[in-house]
Structure formats: structure tokens, C-alpha cells
Scaffold this active site. Sequence first.
Site, short mmCIF file in Angstrom:
data_model
loop_
_atom_site.label_atom_id
_atom_site.label_comp_id
_atom_site.label_asym_id
_atom_site.label_seq_id
_atom_site.Cartn_x
_atom_site.Cartn_y
_atom_site.Cartn_z
N CYS A 24 37.82 4.62 -50.14
CA CYS A 24 38.16 5.98 -50.55
C CYS A 24 39.66 6.08 -50.80
O CYS A 24 40.47 5.58 -50.01
CB CYS A 24 37.73 6.98 -49.48
SG CYS A 24 38.23 8.69 -49.83
N CYS A 74 45.91 14.54 -34.22
CA CYS A 74 45.01 13.40 -34.09
C CYS A 74 43.95 13.35 -35.19
O CYS A 74 43.50 12.27 -35.56
CB CYS A 74 44.34 13.42 -32.71
SG CYS A 74 43.41 14.93 -32.35
N GLY A 95 36.76 26.60 -21.32
CA GLY A 95 36.73 27.83 -20.54
C GLY A 95 37.93 28.73 -20.79
O GLY A 95 38.53 28.73 -21.83
N ARG A 114 32.59 36.44 -31.23
CA ARG A 114 33.41 36.40 -30.01
C ARG A 114 33.17 37.66 -29.18
O ARG A 114 33.92 38.64 -29.26
CB ARG A 114 34.88 36.21 -30.35
CG ARG A 114 35.16 34.88 -31.06
CD ARG A 114 36.63 34.59 -31.17
NE ARG A 114 37.25 34.42 -29.86
CZ ARG A 114 37.20 33.30 -29.14
NH1 ARG A 114 36.52 32.24 -29.58
NH2 ARG A 114 37.80 33.24 -27.97
N CYS A 137 34.41 4.31 -45.44
CA CYS A 137 35.50 5.07 -46.04
C CYS A 137 36.62 4.18 -46.60
O CYS A 137 37.56 4.68 -47.21
CB CYS A 137 36.10 6.03 -45.02
SG CYS A 137 34.97 7.26 -44.37
N ASP A 145 38.47 16.68 -25.22
CA ASP A 145 37.63 17.78 -24.76
C ASP A 145 36.35 17.91 -25.57
O ASP A 145 35.40 18.57 -25.13
CB ASP A 145 38.40 19.11 -24.73
CG ASP A 145 38.88 19.56 -26.09
OD1 ASP A 145 39.12 18.71 -26.96
OD2 ASP A 145 39.05 20.78 -26.27
#
Length: 399
Positions: A337, A273, A86, A154, A334, A295
Site C-alpha cells: 500500500c 501510537c 472508568g 452519553r 498492507c 487499555d
Amino acid sequence: MTNTDREWIENDIAMTDPDAYLASLGLLIKPAGPDCNLNCEYCFYLPKKELYRGRRHEMSRKVMHTLIGEYMQMAGPNPSFGWQGGEPTLLGVDFFRRVVAVQAQKAKPGQAIANGLQTNGQLIDEEWARFLRRYTFLVGVSLDGPKHIHDHYRVNFAGHGSFDRVMRTIKTLRDGGVEFNILCMVTAFSGNRAEEILDFFAEHELGYLQFIPCIERDPQTGEIMPYCCTPEQYGEFLCHVFDRWSAEHPPSTYVRMMDDLLMVYMGHDCPSCILRKTCGDYLLIEHNGDVYPCDFFVEPEYYLGNLLETPLREIALSDKFMEFRFRKGEVSACRECEWFTQCYGGCQRHRITGNRDPYGPTYFCKSYRMLFAHSKNKLEEIAAKLTAEGYGPQTPPGT
């Protein structure tokens, strides 16, 4: 899970020193929930109104006092609060005056509080700027590039573009001495326009940048939404950005992905992260006290509890949150890799949304392989020069 997996999980800081882990944890807070004054076509958070029905969402004083009090007690010397939406500025500057007052009341001796505010830039005025400067908030402004690119997606609920107001906000922040950076979404429309976007940012002396790829699925058909960039687009975009970023020595522009990689090449842990072995650098707090691991994962199946019912410390050390953290690096496809230790499978959300497999490669695997191969030699060169000259990698404002 292999024995090697089990070994690094058992040696993880959350397992070996829970207090130290909690001390490093940040909070990402949605004080207005999914409420927003824009109607961006690609927004992933507006649909969360289905979870939180009602005309208006506003964090109560009880939730605010609880989350700040419990977090400050377990946080280390640098508690980090990120206020997002938001659109958090919908609550007005007086809400945040109460926030900093409660933070000062709850702080332990020696704690230096960091506040960040991510905004669409529609409501920031001189009063906001004075407040943000006084309390050293680091502001993130959403800006997708020049007017015809930014306004493509936007827009407000009347369908009008938001670019002009964003640029006025940037001037207001600059005039008020507020530190800020730019968050730019990479979409199907902008994915082939890297040079134009970079020229625009350079022209307006916007030197702290973050580029986020757009990835969503149509909830009806299950197909990738047409506004999303392709892995090829995003990979080429990142390579263009890298070439511009790396053309100077040392780089004068901070670009989150590029400076993160440089830190890795200089022997440091990656600060973001998306390229780390584990998730779990922060917890997501919704306006009513509901807690989620991220989130991007505000969904019933990832619900961790409510801080009015369960202590935040208990939620942060819960098995469910730990399982989410460690799943980041558990990507068997993975493991062979050559770039695995640079991304550890990428963002979990990009894996689930893109390929629908939490243990499979990220949707943007090709993008990262393109960037990693393209940047390797130059990053090694820059890292060696910076180390020899006594420089460290760039840091974003406010750190």
C-alpha cells in the site's frame, strides 16, 4: 517475518538501548478500574467489571506507592502519568493529593512530572479545578458535540443525558485556569454530522480536539454494533475535519490526527501510537496492579503480570510485551500500500475487533486511505510553508 522485519526489530530502541526505551515509557492508570457514574452505550471499558468483580474498585496505597516508585526510577526526565477510567474522579480529589505527594517523594532530581486526567466531566467542581491548576494536570474532557449528539449515547444510569454537566465543567476549568482538551467519539449517529460538531466546537472556542472512531462487536452475535461508525463515515468525517483544520495558515486549532500527520510531513516521528511503526508507548495499570499493554487490550490473554509480584521494569521488557509492540507493523497485506508508512496497519484493536485478524488491515483502512489521499498535497504545502517561516507543528496543551 521477513529479514527486513527482523532488521528493524533488532534495531528498535527497546532492543538496542532498553534504559532509553524505559525512560520514554508512559503509564496509563485506571485507579477506579471500570467503575463509572455514566452508562454510555458505546463504552468499551464498563464490561471489564466481569474481570474485576466487586461493588467498588479503588487503588490501594500499596499499589500506588509501588507503581509510582518503580516507574519514577526507570522513567527519564519527564515521567508521564495518565489517569483514566472508568471515571477516575470517583475516588475524590484527596486520592490525587496523595498521588502528587508520593510523586514528589519518589521523584529523582530533575524530573518534571506530567499528569493527565481523562474525565466525563460530571464531578469536577471549584475544588477540583484549584487542585488541577496547582499541580498542572492536563485534563481531557469527553464531549461528543452539541447536546442532542452528546446525549444520544452519553447518559447516566437513570438514562439522563450528561451534556449540561459537562459544559458546566468546561466553564469551571476555564475559570480556574486549567488546561484541557476535548475527546470526541465518532459514532453512527454523529458520523455524518462533522460540520455541525465542528461549528459547535468553534462556537465554544474549543480548539484542542481528538476524534476517536467507535468500533465494537456484539458479544452474542459477533456483528458490528449499530452505534459504530462505518469506515466510509469515518473517512468522510476526517476529510471534513481536515478541510476545516487546514483552511488557516498556520492552523489555529489543534486536531490530534491532523497535527500528527503534519509532524510526519515535517520529518518528525508521529507522536501517536495509532500511526507509529510499533505500539508500546505506555503500559496500562489496573487498580489492583495488573499490567496490560494497552487499555484496549485488558483481556486475560494480554495480561503481562502484576506489579506487586513482578518488577515493572521486568514487565516492560518482557517478551510478551515486545511481541505485542512489534505486531503493530507486521501487516503483510498492507506492505504494498502506498500509505503503509503513514499508518503501519493502524490500531491493532481496530484490526482485531473489525476484521478479527491481528495481521490484517485495520477496519478503518478505507477511512485512512480517504484521508491520506485527500490531505497529501495540502499537508506538503503547509509543511513547506511552516518550515520556511520557522514554525513547528502545533502541540497540545501541557506539552
